[in-house]
Scaffold this motif. Structure first.
Motif, PDB file in Angstrom:
ATOM      1  N   ASN A 191      54.624  18.206  46.550  1.00  0.00           N
ATOM      2  CA  ASN A 191      54.756  19.601  46.963  1.00  0.00           C
ATOM      3  C   ASN A 191      53.589  20.443  46.495  1.00  0.00           C
ATOM      4  OD1 ASN A 191      56.944  19.700  48.532  1.00  0.00           O
ATOM      5  ND2 ASN A 191      58.164  20.953  47.166  1.00  0.00           N
ATOM      6  N   TYR A 222      55.848  26.624  53.251  1.00  0.00           N
ATOM      7  CA  TYR A 222      54.644  25.895  53.646  1.00  0.00           C
ATOM      8  C   TYR A 222      54.910  24.419  53.928  1.00  0.00           C
ATOM      9  CZ  TYR A 222      54.768  24.777  48.683  1.00  0.00           C
ATOM     10  OH  TYR A 222      55.168  24.372  47.446  1.00  0.00           O
ATOM     11  N   LEU A 223      56.168  24.033  53.952  1.00  0.00           N
ATOM     12  CA  LEU A 223      56.483  22.655  54.287  1.00  0.00           C
ATOM     13  C   LEU A 223      56.936  22.578  55.743  1.00  0.00           C
ATOM     14  CD1 LEU A 223      58.566  21.427  51.213  1.00  0.00           C
ATOM     15  CD2 LEU A 223      56.119  21.280  51.590  1.00  0.00           C
ATOM     16  N   TYR A 272      55.143  24.821  60.367  1.00  0.00           N
ATOM     17  CA  TYR A 272      55.680  25.005  59.027  1.00  0.00           C
ATOM     18  C   TYR A 272      56.917  25.882  59.111  1.00  0.00           C
ATOM     19  CZ  TYR A 272      51.165  23.230  57.550  1.00  0.00           C
ATOM     20  OH  TYR A 272      50.066  22.446  57.378  1.00  0.00           O
ATOM     21  N   PHE A 330      62.176  16.400  50.517  1.00  0.00           N
ATOM     22  CA  PHE A 330      62.060  16.958  49.157  1.00  0.00           C
ATOM     23  C   PHE A 330      63.452  17.182  48.557  1.00  0.00           C
ATOM     24  CE2 PHE A 330      61.755  20.922  46.529  1.00  0.00           C
ATOM     25  CZ  PHE A 330      61.073  20.370  45.460  1.00  0.00           C
ATOM     26  N   ARG A 384      57.671  28.442  57.537  1.00  0.00           N
ATOM     27  CA  ARG A 384      57.372  29.880  57.531  1.00  0.00           C
ATOM     28  C   ARG A 384      57.073  30.413  58.932  1.00  0.00           C
ATOM     29  NH1 ARG A 384      51.838  28.747  54.357  1.00  0.00           N
ATOM     30  NH2 ARG A 384      50.665  27.870  56.068  1.00  0.00           N
ATOM     31  N   ASP A 385      56.671  29.539  59.853  1.00  0.00           N
ATOM     32  CA  ASP A 385      56.341  29.993  61.201  1.00  0.00           C
ATOM     33  C   ASP A 385      57.527  29.921  62.159  1.00  0.00           C
ATOM     34  OD1 ASP A 385      53.790  30.425  60.325  1.00  0.00           O
ATOM     35  OD2 ASP A 385      53.053  28.456  60.942  1.00  0.00           O
ATOM     36  N   ARG A 421      47.877  24.244  51.854  1.00  0.00           N
ATOM     37  CA  ARG A 421      48.342  25.007  53.011  1.00  0.00           C
ATOM     38  C   ARG A 421      48.426  26.499  52.796  1.00  0.00           C
ATOM     39  NH1 ARG A 421      53.257  20.960  54.610  1.00  0.00           N
ATOM     40  NH2 ARG A 421      51.944  19.140  54.994  1.00  0.00           N
ATOM     41  N   ASN A 422      48.068  26.969  51.631  1.00  0.00           N
ATOM     42  CA  ASN A 422      48.158  28.402  51.412  1.00  0.00           C
ATOM     43  C   ASN A 422      46.821  28.956  50.970  1.00  0.00           C
ATOM     44  OD1 ASN A 422      51.162  28.940  51.716  1.00  0.00           O
ATOM     45  ND2 ASN A 422      51.130  27.277  50.223  1.00  0.00           N
ATOM     46  N   ASN A 438      51.424  33.626  51.456  1.00  0.00           N
ATOM     47  CA  ASN A 438      50.898  33.893  52.796  1.00  0.00           C
ATOM     48  C   ASN A 438      50.083  35.160  52.775  1.00  0.00           C
ATOM     49  OD1 ASN A 438      52.493  31.764  53.714  1.00  0.00           O
ATOM     50  ND2 ASN A 438      54.222  33.154  53.865  1.00  0.00           N
ATOM     51  N   LYS A 491      48.581  33.976  61.505  1.00  0.00           N
ATOM     52  CA  LYS A 491      48.094  32.886  62.334  1.00  0.00           C
ATOM     53  C   LYS A 491      48.980  31.669  62.158  1.00  0.00           C
ATOM     54  CE  LYS A 491      43.514  34.540  61.714  1.00  0.00           C
ATOM     55  NZ  LYS A 491      42.736  34.650  60.496  1.00  0.00           N
ATOM     56  N   SER A 528      49.225  27.759  62.220  1.00  0.00           N
ATOM     57  CA  SER A 528      48.416  26.558  62.304  1.00  0.00           C
ATOM     58  C   SER A 528      49.315  25.398  62.701  1.00  0.00           C
ATOM     59  CB  SER A 528      47.765  26.288  60.958  1.00  0.00           C
ATOM     60  OG  SER A 528      48.715  26.449  59.939  1.00  0.00           O
ATOM     61  N   ARG A 532      50.640  19.936  48.713  1.00  0.00           N
ATOM     62  CA  ARG A 532      50.819  20.671  49.968  1.00  0.00           C
ATOM     63  C   ARG A 532      50.657  22.161  49.746  1.00  0.00           C
ATOM     64  NH1 ARG A 532      56.274  17.692  50.583  1.00  0.00           N
ATOM     65  NH2 ARG A 532      55.668  15.662  51.404  1.00  0.00           N
ATOM     66  N   LEU A 533      51.191  22.631  48.624  1.00  0.00           N
ATOM     67  CA  LEU A 533      51.087  24.055  48.292  1.00  0.00           C
ATOM     68  C   LEU A 533      49.631  24.488  48.267  1.00  0.00           C
ATOM     69  CD1 LEU A 533      52.597  26.631  46.682  1.00  0.00           C
ATOM     70  CD2 LEU A 533      51.414  25.602  44.784  1.00  0.00           C
ATOM     71  N   LYS A 573      55.732  20.325  64.691  1.00  0.00           N
ATOM     72  CA  LYS A 573      54.358  20.631  64.277  1.00  0.00           C
ATOM     73  C   LYS A 573      54.213  22.063  63.767  1.00  0.00           C
ATOM     74  CE  LYS A 573      51.739  17.264  66.894  1.00  0.00           C
ATOM     75  NZ  LYS A 573      52.817  16.506  67.536  1.00  0.00           N
ATOM     76  N   GLU A 607      59.409  17.504  55.696  1.00  0.00           N
ATOM     77  CA  GLU A 607      59.015  17.447  54.290  1.00  0.00           C
ATOM     78  C   GLU A 607      60.052  18.127  53.406  1.00  0.00           C
ATOM     79  OE1 GLU A 607      54.180  17.636  54.988  1.00  0.00           O
ATOM     80  OE2 GLU A 607      55.329  19.440  54.648  1.00  0.00           O
TER      81      GLU A 607
END
Lengths: 231, 484
Positions: B256, A87-88, A129, A96, A131-132, B263-264, B400, B232, B234, B259-260, A127, A92
């Motif tokens: 973190n 999710y970063l 994350y 980290f 994971r994408d 974003r989830n 996710n 999806k 984003s 953000r965690l 732009k 980031e």
């Protein structure tokens, strides 16, 4: 730098790894080859204390990995996507890791700049994350993150898999550069004999958890390995 | 088959067997309640209100179904189909979809209604109501239960709906209570009609069939990797939170964690839960429910009001980081800093809740004092307990959980609630002892004291948790490797 003694790992009576003695010298560029299930990832996981050895021990720069944690400060690794934080954004994530290894933002930025070519414009400011990202691009992030904070030992599991040909070529260049530094010990595993031969000055072949070949790379190495694996 | 194997072979199956048994008990509890309701409601209404029970039941049926839908939206999981690998196998798409939909029909949320409608109908028959009408009414009701089932599937992607339903139910209820507008005047005609008019039962049946068809088509159309089964994407924005840098390692992890949560989907529900818990106290303090209106229950609520985040987030530390636990274990990470950041997060959330909860002052200073004391206890004791419990939690968290139509979407479930319960009993007992043996103020002081005491022991507890983390490291790593 790294020494494995009487090391073995057994799951329910099946021995998946058995290494009586293996010493990796400081500054060595060490390649680990073998078929699926030969024990490459098991060896790396033991080296990183992610699993417990059934017998024996691994010593990383005088520290026994399952007793002390001091090896963590000079060792960097990327085994699979569980070494990424999905999710970063890549930036980031790099900062980290930088924070954890005592690097400030400027240090990390300098390093990222150096490897801009390797990213091929697909990673930074994307732009997205982590994971994408596609598997290949995730791998790029993971590999470069291991270089943050000048680690003395770098461990990469299957770094060439999922990478496109151009990136494979660039990665080879990066690993060779690291290998030329006498302070840095690089450990790389791969299915791909050609890649491994190119970047390593020592190659160990595993089969069913045991070392079957241990050779210093020379011009005949590739042929020798190909003969061995062509069954 | 696949689903069964995934169920039995996951690590959480074995480690959480005790929890499963507890859940079975809860299921039995609800079953018994519904059963008692089904049989009892008839005689109760007849005796107490001297009205035709069927008419009364039909009158409130609208709330029954609205409430049911609400519970489903919130709690019912759409079965996680390991559907991606099935796509390329020689199985007809229609079979896959039918299987997935069929599976939802067997859910506990449908079966539980059996225990109300079946005995109620039997009682009606015994009491001499017209046999055909009862049966047709019964069929109508079942169709409506399943209408809810499919509505839930179709509506599942939209979280805001849950809020709309809450507002709707609350609004209708209030208006009826104050005699402004009685929705049951209109809806009871329909439900009663199901009994009085033969053939009207066809309406819900037809609606049900239509809904099945819609759901079926929806999934048939979306059964591709890039539509219903895709995730999806984003647009991501790098957030540095540089102001947190001054806090050292704690700041690093805190960044973190923020953000965690942001974003989830899974972690966002913890924020949602904290808000919900914040209002939970109204049930206790507004003197609405008689059995809730006593000091012990007030303390219970006091803990809950500010503890929502603590309970829902805290007990999944370190599971929130399960997806990248190997990374954490190979980095040079000080456990103390890691724990500290989670602890601070909990403390901050609790503090914010306490401030927001100041609207409870409306019910008097004493009530708000209970809440403040509850917050002190939460920070001092429960925050440690919850982190301690988390150290043993080996259920990986799938962050996710928004994987499109067939994904596992409901992050919050009954299990989460159950683990939290023991943390509530201790303060209630302490308060109760002080309250009844000496006076209410002593009760509050004792609970607050326990909180302060717990706070003083913070370093000890953290060292202890650290030890557990280290001792459990390999097991935890192994358990996290298995997803879901």
């Amino acid at each position: 730098m790294i020494q494995a003694k009487n090391l073995s790992k057994t799951y329910n009576g099946t021995t998946v790894l058995k290494i009586d003695n293996l010493e990796i010298q400081k500054g060595e560029s060490f390649g680990l080859v073998g078929n699926n299930g030969a024990g490459k990832t098991t060896f790396f996981s033991l080296l990183l204390d992610l699993i417990q050895p059934s017998t024996g021990e691994i010593i990383n720069n005088d520290f026994r990995v399952d007793h002390s944690e001091s090896w963590k400060s000079h060792t960097a690794s990327f085994l699979d996507e569980s070494f990424l934080i999905g999710y970063l954004t890549p930036e980031e994530y790099f900062y980290f890791i930088g924070d954890l290894r005592g690097q400030n933002k400027a240090d990390v930025d300098a390093l990222l700049q150096k490897y801009e070519e390797f990213f091929n414009g697909e990673i930074l400011n994307s732009k997205k994350y982590i994971r994408d990202f596609s598997k290949g691009n995730q791998k790029k992030v993971g590999i470069i993150a291991t270089l943050i904070g000048n680690p003395k030992v770098i461990i990469l599991d299957e770094p060439f898999a999922n990478l496109d040909p151009t990136t494979q070529f660039r990665l080879k260049k990066i690993i060779k550069e690291l290998a030329d530094n006498p302070e840095i010990t690089v450990l790389v595993s791969s299915h791909d004999l050609l890649h491994t031969v190119e970047v390593s000055n020592r190659i160990v072949a595993l089969q069913k958890g045991e070392i079957v070949k241990d050779i210093q790379t020379s011009s005949e190495t590739l042929e020798e390995l190909e003969r061995f694996f062509a069954v | 088959m696949l689903e069964w194997k995934a169920f039995f072979r996951s690590a959480s199956f074995r480690t959480n067997l005790a929890l499963k048994i507890l859940m079975i008990f809860v299921a039995i509890y609800f079953t018994v309640i519904f059963l008692a309701m089904g049989i009892g409601v008839f005689f109760l209404i007849k005796k107490e209100m001297d009205l035709d029970p069927l008419i009364v039941v039909n009158r409130f049926m609208i709330y029954y179904f609205l409430f049911d839908l609400m519970m489903r939206l919130f709690l019912q999981k759409i079965p996680v189909m390991n559907i991606r690998p099935l796509l390329t196998l020689p199985i007809k798409k229609s079979t896959i979809v039918n299987f997935a939909l069929g599976k939802t029909m067997l859910s506990f949320f449908n079966i539980v209604h059996c225990f109300f409608f079946v005995p109620f109908s039997i009682v009606l028959l015994i009491q001499g109501y017209d046999v055909t009408s009862v049966i047709l009414w019964h069929i109508g009701m079942w169709s409506l239960v399943y209408v809810n089932n499919f509505l839930n599937i179709l509506l599942n992607n939209k979280d805001y709906l849950f809020f709309i339903f809450i507002v709707l139910v609350l609004g209708l209820g209030t208006m009826q209570y104050y005699d402004l507008f009685d929705v049951t005047d209109y809806t009871s005609v329909f439900y009663q009609g199901l009994f009085d008019t033969k053939y009207l039962f066809l309406v819900p049946v037809v609606v049900l069939i239509a809904l099945y068809a819609i759901t079926y088509n929806y999934f048939m159309k979306n059964l591709h990797l890039d539509t219903g089964l895709s995730s999806k994407h984003s647009i991501a924005k790098t957030e540095q939170f540089t102001w947190l840098d001054q806090f050292g390692t704690v700041g690093t992890f805190l960044k973190n964690d923020i953000r965690l949560i942001k974003r989830n989907k899974r972690s966002k529900t913890t924020i949602f839960m904290s808000v919900l818990f914040l209002f939970y106290g109204l049930l206790f303090f507004a003197s609405g429910i008689e059995s809730y209106d006593n000091p012990m229950m007030h303390m219970f609520a006091g803990i809950f009001v500010t503890g929502g985040f603590l309970f829902t987030f805290g007990q999944f530390v370190p599971s929130w980081d399960s997806a990248y636990y190997p990374l954490m274990m190979t980095q040079n990470i000080p456990y103390k800093g890691y724990l500290n950041s989670k602890w601070w997060l909990i403390v901050i959330a609790t503090a914010i809740s306490t401030v927001v909860a100041s609207f409870y002052l409306y019910f008097g200073l004493e009530i708000y004092l209970i809440i403040v004391v509850g917050a002190v206890y939460n920070i001092g004791v429960n925050s440690h307990l919850v982190l301690l419990g988390g150290a043993y939690t080996k259920t990986p968290v799938d962050l996710n959980s928004t994987k499109g139509a067939f994904g596992d979407k409901k992050a919050f479930n009954l299990k989460t609630m159950l683990i939290s319960l023991p943390k509530l009993l201790l303060p209630v007992i302490i308060y109760g002892l002080g309250y009844y043996l000496i006076n209410p103020m002593t009760g509050l002081a004792l609970v607050a004291l326990a909180g302060v005491l717990g706070f003083a022991l913070r370093n000890k507890v953290f060292t202890w948790i650290e030890k557990i983390y280290k001792a459990e490291k390999y097991k935890t790593l192994d358990a996290y490797k298995q997803k879901g």
